[in-house]
Design an enzyme around this catalytic site. Structure first.
Site, PDB file in Angstrom:
ATOM      1  N   CYS A 187      46.292  25.378  55.970  1.00  0.00           N
ATOM      2  CA  CYS A 187      47.531  24.561  56.264  1.00  0.00           C
ATOM      3  C   CYS A 187      48.456  25.334  57.238  1.00  0.00           C
ATOM      4  O   CYS A 187      49.109  26.228  56.906  1.00  0.00           O
ATOM      5  CB  CYS A 187      48.502  24.189  54.881  1.00  0.00           C
ATOM      6  SG  CYS A 187      47.286  23.303  53.833  1.00  0.00           S
ATOM      7  N   THR A 232      51.307  56.730  48.253  1.00  0.00           N
ATOM      8  CA  THR A 232      51.439  56.877  46.815  1.00  0.00           C
ATOM      9  C   THR A 232      50.761  56.115  46.122  1.00  0.00           C
ATOM     10  O   THR A 232      50.654  54.903  46.274  1.00  0.00           O
ATOM     11  CB  THR A 232      52.783  57.054  46.204  1.00  0.00           C
ATOM     12  OG1 THR A 232      53.652  57.976  47.011  1.00  0.00           O
ATOM     13  CG2 THR A 232      52.743  57.338  44.897  1.00  0.00           C
ATOM     14  N   ASN A 244      33.674  32.681  49.264  1.00  0.00           N
ATOM     15  CA  ASN A 244      34.971  32.153  48.557  1.00  0.00           C
ATOM     16  C   ASN A 244      35.267  30.843  48.449  1.00  0.00           C
ATOM     17  O   ASN A 244      35.866  30.367  47.804  1.00  0.00           O
ATOM     18  CB  ASN A 244      36.027  32.999  48.976  1.00  0.00           C
ATOM     19  CG  ASN A 244      36.111  32.891  50.283  1.00  0.00           C
ATOM     20  OD1 ASN A 244      35.273  33.481  51.147  1.00  0.00           O
ATOM     21  ND2 ASN A 244      37.219  32.300  51.152  1.00  0.00           N
TER      22      ASN A 244
HETATM   23  C1  LIG Z   1      40.344  37.065  47.863  1.00  0.00           C
HETATM   24  C2  LIG Z   1      39.255  37.426  49.130  1.00  0.00           C
HETATM   25  C3  LIG Z   1      39.677  38.555  49.912  1.00  0.00           C
HETATM   26  C4  LIG Z   1      40.964  38.967  50.173  1.00  0.00           C
HETATM   27  O1  LIG Z   1      41.294  39.921  48.976  1.00  0.00           O
HETATM   28  P1  LIG Z   1      42.762  40.505  48.562  1.00  0.00           P
HETATM   29  O2  LIG Z   1      42.411  41.490  47.631  1.00  0.00           O
HETATM   30  O3  LIG Z   1      43.618  39.365  48.185  1.00  0.00           O
HETATM   31  O4  LIG Z   1      43.116  41.219  49.883  1.00  0.00           O
HETATM   32  C5  LIG Z   1      38.718  38.879  50.754  1.00  0.00           C
HETATM   33  N1  LIG Z   1      37.426  38.278  51.033  1.00  0.00           N
HETATM   34  C6  LIG Z   1      37.021  37.413  50.040  1.00  0.00           C
HETATM   35  C7  LIG Z   1      35.726  36.759  50.032  1.00  0.00           C
HETATM   36  C8  LIG Z   1      38.134  36.994  49.212  1.00  0.00           C
HETATM   37  O5  LIG Z   1      37.794  36.027  48.246  1.00  0.00           O
END
Ligand SMILES: *Cc1c(COP(=O)(O)O)cnc(C)c1O
Length: 390
Positions: A334, A247, A159
């Protein structure tokens, strides 16, 4: 999607905008049929249940799974926790001797922390380093697998630096060692082809809001043949095969399904177009910021990601403040007082001073060529001003 004076959004790793087609698909499930999809005793409930099941089918098709292998969750964070803690706890409960859980230093926090949390329950977390290009060295993995291992978790796409791990090669090693194979594919799904059979995955996590769907919804793929067993995180009514009580959020699930359906058809088209915008962006930036560097592997990466180290010792926070019209990010965490440089950049060997001059730029489905060009121009101008100030 373009409004005048709207900031230029180049932060598509943090989240993606909702595709208007996804919003359209969700609307009736907010405005008309609000029934509980578990209320199968009446027509409205059955209709909601059918919509959920259609959506589940779209999600499963995106990854080559069957619908009954999809457990709907609140997102990838929950899916990763369920996969890692659930697999470990179930195996321990069955008397398994295997304690080792292997992951990689550049994983998302929710994977790293899930693995580390298991140390308190008697498991052995092993966090492998990556090479300077951000990829896992297969020999390092092979060596780690010499100790009997319960689970290996390696993300599909990072990411921050956008690198694509070789899941096929990793999967082959993991399965040869008799371990379970999990991947956090929050950034991979809909961007690169991912097939759970080809990659030999047992568990795979997806997030709705990274594929132009709504926030607060995601899924965990759980292999049925051979069957992978997990201990649930929640106690409750036993929904989702007992693995995720609560749910089901029909509107979010319908949106997630539509986003997955669109990704299946258009994901590769998106990638081609996004690669073009990235080229526009980088060409402009390189012309105006001599010495700017793109970090990590140049080949094994998704089209939309650019992780950039600016020259001249310019601070990334100051750069963002000087270009408020552009939404980008650092990988930094941060905390209240200090800004900690990204652990992902540290893991690829970037010195702290360079990490502090680094920005993550994420181009997405709705980034226009004009936005790519203007985003680069605004960042370059901000950099120029900061360099001249010094
Ligand atoms: C955004 C992300 C997550 C978290 O996903 P959510 O649906 O926001 O909990 C986990 N792993 C990676 C690599 C991400 O980019």
């Amino acid at each position: 999607m373009t409004r005048p004076n709207r900031p230029i959004y180049l932060d598509n790793h943090a989240t993606t905008p909702l595709d208007p087609r996804v919003l359209a698909a969700m609307r009736p499930w907010w405005e008309e049929n609000f029934a509980n999809p578990h209320s199968v005793e009446h027509a409205m409930g059955r209709e909601a249940e059918a919509a959920v099941e259609t959506a589940r089918g779209h999600v499963s098709e995106l990854i080559g799974a069957s619908a009954s292998e999809i457990i709907l969750t609140s997102g990838a964070t929950e899916a990763n926790n369920l996969a890692i803690k659930g697999a470990a706890r179930f195996a321990a409960g069955q008397g398994s001797e295997r304690r080792r859980i292997i992951t990689v230093a550049t994983e998302h926090k929710c994977v790293l922390e899930s693995v580390r949390d298991l140390a308190a329950e008697g498991f052995e977390p092993v966090v492998l380093p990556v090479r300077p290009d951000g990829l896992l060295d297969l020999d390092v993995l092979r060596h780690a697998l010499e100790v009997p291992t319960l689970l290996v978790s390696v993300m599909a796409v990072n990411n921050e630096i956008g690198v694509v791990q070789d899941l096929a090669a990793i999967g082959a090693l993991v399965k040869a060692a008799g371990a379970l194979f999990h991947s956090d594919a929050a950034q991979g799904c809909g961007r690169i082809p991912l097939d759970v059979e080809e990659l030999r995955l047992d568990l795979l996590s997806i997030s709705g809001h990274k594929i132009y769907g709504p926030k607060g919804i995601g899924a965990l793929y759980v292999r049925r043949r051979p069957r992978v067993r997990l201990a649930p995180l929640f106690s409750g009514g036993g929904q989702e095969r007992g693995l995720r009580s609560g749910t089901l959020a029909t509107p979010l699930i319908v949106g997630f399904g539509e986003a997955a359906r669109i990704a299946g058809i258009e994901g590769l088209l998106d990638a081609g177009r996004i690669a073009g915008q990235r080229e526009v962006f980088l060409t402009r930036l390189r012309a105006e910021v001599p010495g700017i560097r793109v970090n990590a592997s140049q080949e094994h990466r998704v089209a939309g990601n650019t992780n950039l180290t600016f020259p001249g010792g310019v601070d990334a926070q100051a750069l963002m403040a000087a270009a408020p019209e552009v939404c980008v990010s650092t990988g930094s965490a941060c905390s209240s007082a200090a800004v900690e440089p990204s652990y992902v950049l540290a893991a690829i060997g970037l010195p702290e001073a360079e990490a502090r001059s680094t920005l993550r730029v994420g181009i997405g489905r709705f980034t226009s060529p004009a936005e790519a060009e203007q985003g680069a121009a605004l960042l370059a101008a901000a950099w120029q001003r900061l360099v001249e100030q010094d």
